[in-house]
Design a protein around this motif. Structure first.
Motif, short mmCIF file in Angstrom:
data_model
loop_
_atom_site.label_atom_id
_atom_site.label_comp_id
_atom_site.label_asym_id
_atom_site.label_seq_id
_atom_site.Cartn_x
_atom_site.Cartn_y
_atom_site.Cartn_z
N GLU A 96 50.06 12.25 53.88
CA GLU A 96 50.67 11.07 53.27
C GLU A 96 51.98 11.42 52.57
O GLU A 96 52.93 10.64 52.56
CB GLU A 96 49.70 10.47 52.23
N ALA A 97 52.02 12.61 51.98
CA ALA A 97 53.20 13.00 51.22
C ALA A 97 54.42 13.17 52.12
O ALA A 97 55.56 13.11 51.64
CB ALA A 97 52.92 14.31 50.46
N LYS A 99 55.45 11.10 54.21
CA LYS A 99 56.11 9.82 54.45
C LYS A 99 57.46 9.73 53.76
O LYS A 99 58.36 9.04 54.21
CB LYS A 99 55.21 8.67 54.00
N ASN A 100 57.57 10.43 52.63
CA ASN A 100 58.84 10.43 51.89
C ASN A 100 59.74 11.60 52.29
O ASN A 100 60.77 11.83 51.66
CB ASN A 100 58.58 10.49 50.38
N HIS A 101 59.32 12.35 53.29
CA HIS A 101 60.08 13.54 53.70
C HIS A 101 60.16 13.61 55.21
O HIS A 101 59.77 14.62 55.83
CB HIS A 101 59.41 14.81 53.15
N ARG A 102 60.63 12.54 55.81
CA ARG A 102 60.70 12.52 57.27
C ARG A 102 61.62 13.63 57.76
O ARG A 102 62.69 13.86 57.21
CB ARG A 102 61.20 11.16 57.75
N ASP A 115 61.16 23.43 52.26
CA ASP A 115 60.68 22.05 52.44
C ASP A 115 59.20 21.94 52.08
O ASP A 115 58.77 21.01 51.40
CB ASP A 115 60.82 21.59 53.91
N ILE A 119 57.37 19.70 48.89
CA ILE A 119 56.30 18.71 49.06
C ILE A 119 55.04 19.15 48.30
O ILE A 119 54.39 18.35 47.63
CB ILE A 119 56.00 18.49 50.55
N GLU A 122 55.51 18.38 44.72
CA GLU A 122 55.38 16.93 44.45
C GLU A 122 53.91 16.54 44.36
O GLU A 122 53.50 15.79 43.48
CB GLU A 122 56.03 16.13 45.57
N SER A 126 51.88 15.20 40.91
CA SER A 126 51.12 13.95 40.91
C SER A 126 49.66 14.20 40.51
O SER A 126 49.08 13.45 39.71
CB SER A 126 51.21 13.34 42.31
#
Ligand code: SF4
Length: 142
Positions: A96-97, A99-102, A115, A119, A122, A126
């Motif tokens: 899911e994470a 999705k903000n790191h295409r 990279d 992630i 992040e 959270s």
């Protein structure tokens, strides 16, 4: 890795995704939480102990709030904690994470790239935030 007699209020439990970068990320994110971001208020345990029904591991997930971090939608950690009678306060999926790191190239099953670490950090931030809320709310022990 933590043990099953932990006194820390929140357990962060990664899946055991060997051979996949998403599995490595779930473990690295967990260690970032338990060793850095929320050290002292979180601990972890080995998912395999739960799968085989180890009594101490089962007791631990039943007496602590649990946050699971799974590599993919098969959600092995979340499902096994639930099957052991544990309370999954939050279920995270590494996929899911992304999705903000295409287009991110996280590394491979044995090593994360920059990279991948971005992630993982992040996710850890959270989860640490969630662990702090659970801990502060005093809702961690049933
Ligand atoms: S959740 Fe996905 S990556 Fe993790 S152990 Fe299960 S199948 Fe493997």
């Amino acid at each position: 890795m933590g043990n099953t007699s932990t006194q820390s209020p929140v357990l962060v439990i990664p899946c055991s995704g060997i051979g996949k970068v998403h599995g490595l990320m779930s473990r690295e994110a967990t260690y970032l939480v338990t060793d850095e971001c929320a050290a002292g208020r979180t601990d972890t345990l080995c998912l395999a102990l739960l799968v085989k029904g180890d009594p101490d591991a089962v007791a631990a997930v039943r007496s602590h709030a649990c946050i699971t971090i799974d590599g993919c939608a098969k959600a092995c950690a979340e499902k096994n904690v639930a099957m052991a009678g544990g309370r999954v306060a939050r279920a995270v999926q590494v996929a899911e994470a992304f999705k903000n790191h295409r287009g991110a190239k996280p590394g491979n099953a044995t090593a994360l790239t920059d990279d991948g670490w971005v992630i993982a950090r992040e996710i850890a931030a959270s989860v640490a935030c969630e662990a702090a809320s659970l801990s502060d709310a005093g809702e961690v022990i049933r």
